[in-house]
Design a protein around this motif. Structure first.
Motif, PDB file in Angstrom:
ATOM      1  N   MET A  45       0.823  -1.201   0.000  1.00  9.08           N
ATOM      2  CA  MET A  45       0.000   0.000   0.000  1.00  9.08           C
ATOM      3  C   MET A  45       0.862   1.258   0.000  1.00  9.08           C
ATOM      4  SD  MET A  45      -2.743   1.403   2.742  1.00  9.08           S
ATOM      5  CE  MET A  45      -1.773   2.805   3.221  1.00  9.08           C
ATOM      6  N   ASN A  46       0.443   2.246  -0.758  1.00  6.49           N
ATOM      7  CA  ASN A  46       1.237   3.474  -0.878  1.00  6.49           C
ATOM      8  C   ASN A  46       0.909   4.503   0.191  1.00  6.49           C
ATOM      9  OD1 ASN A  46       2.601   2.534  -3.046  1.00  6.49           O
ATOM     10  ND2 ASN A  46       1.406   3.656  -4.574  1.00  6.49           N
ATOM     11  N   ILE A  47       1.936   5.150   0.674  1.00 10.77           N
ATOM     12  CA  ILE A  47       1.822   6.237   1.640  1.00 10.77           C
ATOM     13  C   ILE A  47       2.591   7.426   1.090  1.00 10.77           C
ATOM     14  CG2 ILE A  47       2.664   7.004   3.923  1.00 10.77           C
ATOM     15  CD1 ILE A  47       1.924   4.308   5.040  1.00 10.77           C
ATOM     16  N   GLU A  48       2.102   8.637   1.325  1.00 10.67           N
ATOM     17  CA  GLU A  48       2.893   9.816   0.974  1.00 10.67           C
ATOM     18  C   GLU A  48       3.340  10.527   2.254  1.00 10.67           C
ATOM     19  OE1 GLU A  48       1.573  12.492  -2.044  1.00 10.67           O
ATOM     20  OE2 GLU A  48       1.014  10.891  -3.437  1.00 10.67           O
ATOM     21  N   ASN A  55       8.799   0.583   4.916  1.00 12.83           N
ATOM     22  CA  ASN A  55       9.103  -0.540   4.047  1.00 12.83           C
ATOM     23  C   ASN A  55       9.197  -1.862   4.791  1.00 12.83           C
ATOM     24  OD1 ASN A  55      10.462  -1.131   1.194  1.00 12.83           O
ATOM     25  ND2 ASN A  55       9.964   1.023   1.436  1.00 12.83           N
ATOM     26  N   LYS A  56       9.772  -1.816   5.977  1.00 11.88           N
ATOM     27  CA  LYS A  56       9.969  -3.039   6.745  1.00 11.88           C
ATOM     28  C   LYS A  56       8.652  -3.743   7.027  1.00 11.88           C
ATOM     29  CE  LYS A  56      14.112  -1.631   9.313  1.00 11.88           C
ATOM     30  NZ  LYS A  56      14.530  -1.042  10.602  1.00 11.88           N
ATOM     31  N   VAL A  57       7.569  -2.968   7.150  1.00 12.76           N
ATOM     32  CA  VAL A  57       6.287  -3.583   7.481  1.00 12.76           C
ATOM     33  C   VAL A  57       5.353  -3.598   6.277  1.00 12.76           C
ATOM     34  CG1 VAL A  57       6.450  -3.073   9.935  1.00 12.76           C
ATOM     35  CG2 VAL A  57       5.392  -1.401   8.408  1.00 12.76           C
ATOM     36  N   GLY A  58       5.887  -3.373   5.080  1.00 11.87           N
ATOM     37  CA  GLY A  58       5.091  -3.601   3.888  1.00 11.87           C
ATOM     38  C   GLY A  58       4.430  -2.382   3.272  1.00 11.87           C
ATOM     39  N   PHE A  59       4.669  -1.194   3.820  1.00  3.80           N
ATOM     40  CA  PHE A  59       4.150   0.025   3.188  1.00  3.80           C
ATOM     41  C   PHE A  59       5.211   0.595   2.247  1.00  3.80           C
ATOM     42  CE2 PHE A  59       1.831   0.009   7.277  1.00  3.80           C
ATOM     43  CZ  PHE A  59       0.541   0.017   6.791  1.00  3.80           C
ATOM     44  N   GLU A  60       4.731   1.187   1.134  1.00  2.03           N
ATOM     45  CA  GLU A  60       5.674   1.833   0.242  1.00  2.03           C
ATOM     46  C   GLU A  60       5.429   3.326   0.207  1.00  2.03           C
ATOM     47  OE1 GLU A  60       6.805  -0.027  -3.670  1.00  2.03           O
ATOM     48  OE2 GLU A  60       5.430  -1.528  -2.858  1.00  2.03           O
ATOM     49  N   ILE A 111       7.745   4.547  16.070  1.00  2.00           N
ATOM     50  CA  ILE A 111       8.069   3.217  16.583  1.00  2.00           C
ATOM     51  C   ILE A 111       7.022   2.743  17.593  1.00  2.00           C
ATOM     52  CG2 ILE A 111       9.722   1.939  18.029  1.00  2.00           C
ATOM     53  CD1 ILE A 111      11.930   3.670  16.712  1.00  2.00           C
ATOM     54  N   HIS A 112       6.624   3.644  18.498  1.00  2.00           N
ATOM     55  CA  HIS A 112       5.771   3.196  19.598  1.00  2.00           C
ATOM     56  C   HIS A 112       4.282   3.273  19.297  1.00  2.00           C
ATOM     57  CE1 HIS A 112       9.132   2.650  22.317  1.00  2.00           C
ATOM     58  NE2 HIS A 112       9.636   3.763  21.835  1.00  2.00           N
ATOM     59  N   GLU A 113       3.874   4.072  18.309  1.00  2.00           N
ATOM     60  CA  GLU A 113       2.443   4.263  18.100  1.00  2.00           C
ATOM     61  C   GLU A 113       2.020   4.143  16.640  1.00  2.00           C
ATOM     62  OE1 GLU A 113       0.079   4.724  20.286  1.00  2.00           O
ATOM     63  OE2 GLU A 113       1.157   5.170  22.156  1.00  2.00           O
ATOM     64  N   VAL A 114       2.610   4.974  15.791  1.00  2.00           N
ATOM     65  CA  VAL A 114       2.036   5.172  14.455  1.00  2.00           C
ATOM     66  C   VAL A 114       2.125   3.919  13.587  1.00  2.00           C
ATOM     67  CG1 VAL A 114       2.152   6.568  12.352  1.00  2.00           C
ATOM     68  CG2 VAL A 114       2.439   7.657  14.591  1.00  2.00           C
ATOM     69  N   LEU A 152      -0.981   1.916  11.954  1.00  2.00           N
ATOM     70  CA  LEU A 152      -1.132   1.819  10.497  1.00  2.00           C
ATOM     71  C   LEU A 152      -1.320   0.367  10.080  1.00  2.00           C
ATOM     72  CD1 LEU A 152       1.593   4.340   9.223  1.00  2.00           C
ATOM     73  CD2 LEU A 152      -0.893   4.641   9.143  1.00  2.00           C
ATOM     74  N   GLN A 153      -0.570  -0.527  10.734  1.00  2.00           N
ATOM     75  CA  GLN A 153      -0.689  -1.948  10.395  1.00  2.00           C
ATOM     76  C   GLN A 153      -2.078  -2.489  10.740  1.00  2.00           C
ATOM     77  OE1 GLN A 153       3.128  -3.052  12.476  1.00  2.00           O
ATOM     78  NE2 GLN A 153       3.308  -4.441  10.739  1.00  2.00           N
ATOM     79  N   GLN A 154      -2.635  -1.996  11.851  1.00  2.00           N
ATOM     80  CA  GLN A 154      -3.994  -2.419  12.216  1.00  2.00           C
ATOM     81  C   GLN A 154      -5.028  -1.856  11.252  1.00  2.00           C
ATOM     82  OE1 GLN A 154      -4.846  -1.371  16.254  1.00  2.00           O
ATOM     83  NE2 GLN A 154      -3.441  -2.892  17.104  1.00  2.00           N
ATOM     84  N   ARG A 155      -4.778  -0.664  10.770  1.00  2.00           N
ATOM     85  CA  ARG A 155      -5.785   0.064   9.992  1.00  2.00           C
ATOM     86  C   ARG A 155      -5.796  -0.374   8.523  1.00  2.00           C
ATOM     87  NH1 ARG A 155      -8.566   2.291   7.233  1.00  2.00           N
ATOM     88  NH2 ARG A 155      -9.550   4.340   7.219  1.00  2.00           N
TER      89      ARG A 155
END
Lengths: 415, 415
Positions: A1-4, A30-35, A161-164, A168-171
């Motif tokens: 999924m793309n993020i800006e 990137n490490k968690v699959g977002f581009e 690291i602690h929140e966002v 994002l991964q949950q959302r």
């Protein structure tokens, strides 16, 4: 999924600050699959912020913003977001109490500007910021997510690291991306690529390999993309294992390992200790070694021997050697390594002496000439001369790197 | 006049490379009166490049692009520009001859990929690139200018300095922009903003003020825009002078000054010398001080006293104090500062001792507790305790900063 990503701040556009936040965020996402598909840097300007946000949301479902959240007049991001999401600022008790806690003891009193940090847009999710005064704000509208974070790198990183990232991964749903980085030293890039040619042919096609060279070492990055994390993880593990018989001797760590961390592990395992004697590096080797938590277990300390008197009086370098060979020489750097090993009663001694520049160079010892010595527990010294070129900061960095790599090599050789 | 920058390359978006080109370009363009109003980083993707270019040209009359001009498959900028400007690639003899000259001796023969570098869009102005194989391309349409440059920093910089900036100045009329940065320490941002409120109201409207906070200090940036450089310079000078009666005591430098550089100037002016005794900072203060060229004139050296034995044996800290008060205490840090001043026979001694963490904290001395001491030429020690929080790297950075600031404060007080 793309993020800006949108970074806000005049200091970026006039070049006073290099935007390092975006690169860090790109790596972590990137490490968690977002581009990250676009990074936009704009000034603290109402129209620019609203315009960029509007454009980004028309392209991607998630926009991460940094900057413009300070308490001063030039920081307007919060107000623009209020307008953009058609809401108003309300006082948030929790944020105010966090600001109070953070500033207690630092400032005499909480003034109006500090207090204004506790005003947050109604309807956004407020994420607390324990390391700064500006909270993180999470907005949702029409399926899109906008997160506004402080531009101070340590605060942004803490929030990510602690929140966002977790939120994002949950959302959002993402493909799996797995990375594994292998740190290899003392093999040039082209030689390594040749050694690994068959290995590259044998790994599965969903694993991509990248060579990321740094002075004296290479990060080999393996990246797997797919839907089955188990399969991907096993394939990466196999590929990494297959490196051992080919270049195992030169692998000093994985992922976040650093050469100083690995050195620490090796010294702890042997129950050995280390001391440093630094001239041209001015304390930078000690700083690198002590950046590792727990380094007091093996690092007794060091001497920054900048002046020749210190080399002689504290480290016992002979005045004769200093006069005949000069401070930047094999006899002096060797005596420094031996001297600090004796002074601090350690197993190992490491020393540097060089011409960092920009002045002080001679035809025989041009700027960038550096001698590095490692003294082993048997009292044998290995000293080597390097030419690191005309740039002072680069010469220091490369000297630190090289000293640590020489020590690692000696540790590997020392049975 | 506003300019937008577009940087092209996947390596930027995945965070493998930090985009330093934009900051450099922003600085250089600013010097001659152009303002960068937006920086966009996108991937090597046809739609992304064309889309970003279209958007930028709708906002500003000039767009500078870098990247995507290499000879490999993933580099498509040239092809996208051809489509965008409705033209085709044609062979350029001059470029081919430049490529031949450049590669002679580097590669065995000019292959098809090298040869493709000489294909350039018809109708654009080709600017020769003597330091790389990709030429710079200058496009004009409907009053707008698009310049495409290589992404390799050295090639981009060469093109900007020798060709592009001069041509932009000829092509566009620009306002003047003047910047002045004032470095202020020991006042929190919100307090400073309060102190400077009247001052901000009094300066002319064409001067913009920005607060750029860093731990323990703030950069106050004044930016003037207009057509009369003389008027602007006088106004900036007046505004800076007007800061003196309000916060003069806390100003430690201007523009590219750093606290370590300013300290060096002050020590040289007094003919005084300095030594450091570092525990929790592990050599980082020495590294900061010696980052300044010429620091050997006033910095004799230091001791990294990581272990208690080193504190006692090398610096002469009493075993009694170490046992009773612990290493992180006022008596010990004071004795360290005195000890290194005596050992290295300097005028000033600076010492740190703290709990960098993550382990080693106690209820009385939690992680982040740091004692810093400065011993003046009269042998008087000023020691202060700080609480820098849970992050090891941040605690070290803040300790270094604070030690340098305490020393500056003592130097200012010492007549």
């Amino acid at each position: 999924m793309n993020i800006e990503i949108i970074t806000i701040g005049d200091e970026i556009l006039i070049g006073q600050v290099v935007d390092t936040n975006s690169a860090w965020m790109g790596t972590e996402l990137n490490k968690v699959g977002f581009e990250v598909s676009r990074i936009t840097s704009i000034s603290d300007d109402r129209e620019a912020i609203a315009g960029a946000l509007h454009e980004s949301l028309s392209r991607v479902p998630c926009v991460l913003m940094t900057g413009g959240l300070g308490p001063t007049r030039d920081d307007i991001t919060k107000h623009v977001l209020c307008d953009f999401f058609n809401t108003r600022l309300v006082f948030n008790e929790q944020v105010y109490s966090d600001v109070e806690t953070l500033l207690k003891g630092r400032v005499g009193h909480i003034n109006e500007l500090n207090r204004s940090q506790a005003m947050v847009p109604e309807g956004c999710t407020v994420i607390r910021n324990p390391v700064g005064t500006a909270p993180v704000m999470w907005f949702e509208r029409d399926g899109g997510v906008v997160v506004s974070m402080p531009g101070v790198p340590s605060e942004m990183k803490h929030a990510m690291i602690h929140e966002v990232i977790g939120r994002l991964q949950q959302r959002f749903h993402t493909d799996h991306i797995l990375h594994k980085t292998v740190h290899i030293f003392q093999i040039p890039e082209a030689v390594l690529a040749e050694m690994l040619s068959d290995w590259e042919d044998a790994i599965p096609p969903f694993i991509k390999v990248a060579y990321l060279p740094q002075p004296g070492r290479i990060r080999l990055r393996l990246t797997a993309r797919g839907s089955d994390a188990g399969v991907m993880q096993r394939a990466i593990n196999q590929a990494v294992d297959a490196l051992q018989p080919i270049v195992g001797r030169y692998i000093f760590g994985y992922d976040d390992d650093s050469i100083e961390k690995r050195l620490g592990e090796m010294l702890v395992a042997r129950g050995q200790t280390l001391a440093t004697a630094e001239s041209c590096t001015g304390g930078a080797i000690g700083a690198a070694i002590t950046s590792v938590p727990g380094s007091s277990a093996y690092y007794n300390g060091g001497v920054v021997a900048y002046g020749n008197e210190v080399k002689h009086e504290v480290l016992g370098v002979s005045t004769n050697d200093l006069n005949i060979y000069g401070a930047v020489s094999e006899p002096v750097v060797s005596a420094m390594a031996r001297g600090v090993q004796r002074l601090m009663r350690t197993h190992w001694g490491v020393a540097t002496s060089g011409v960092a520049g920009p002045s002080g160079g001679t035809p025989e010892k041009p700027v960038g000439t550096v001698w590095i010595a490692v003294c082993n527990p048997q009292g044998q010294v290995n000293a080597q001369k390097f030419a690191f070129g005309p740039f002072r900061d680069r010469t220091v960095l490369r000297s630190v790197d090289m000293a640590l790599m020489m020590l690692m090599n000696e540790l590997l050789d020392d049975k």
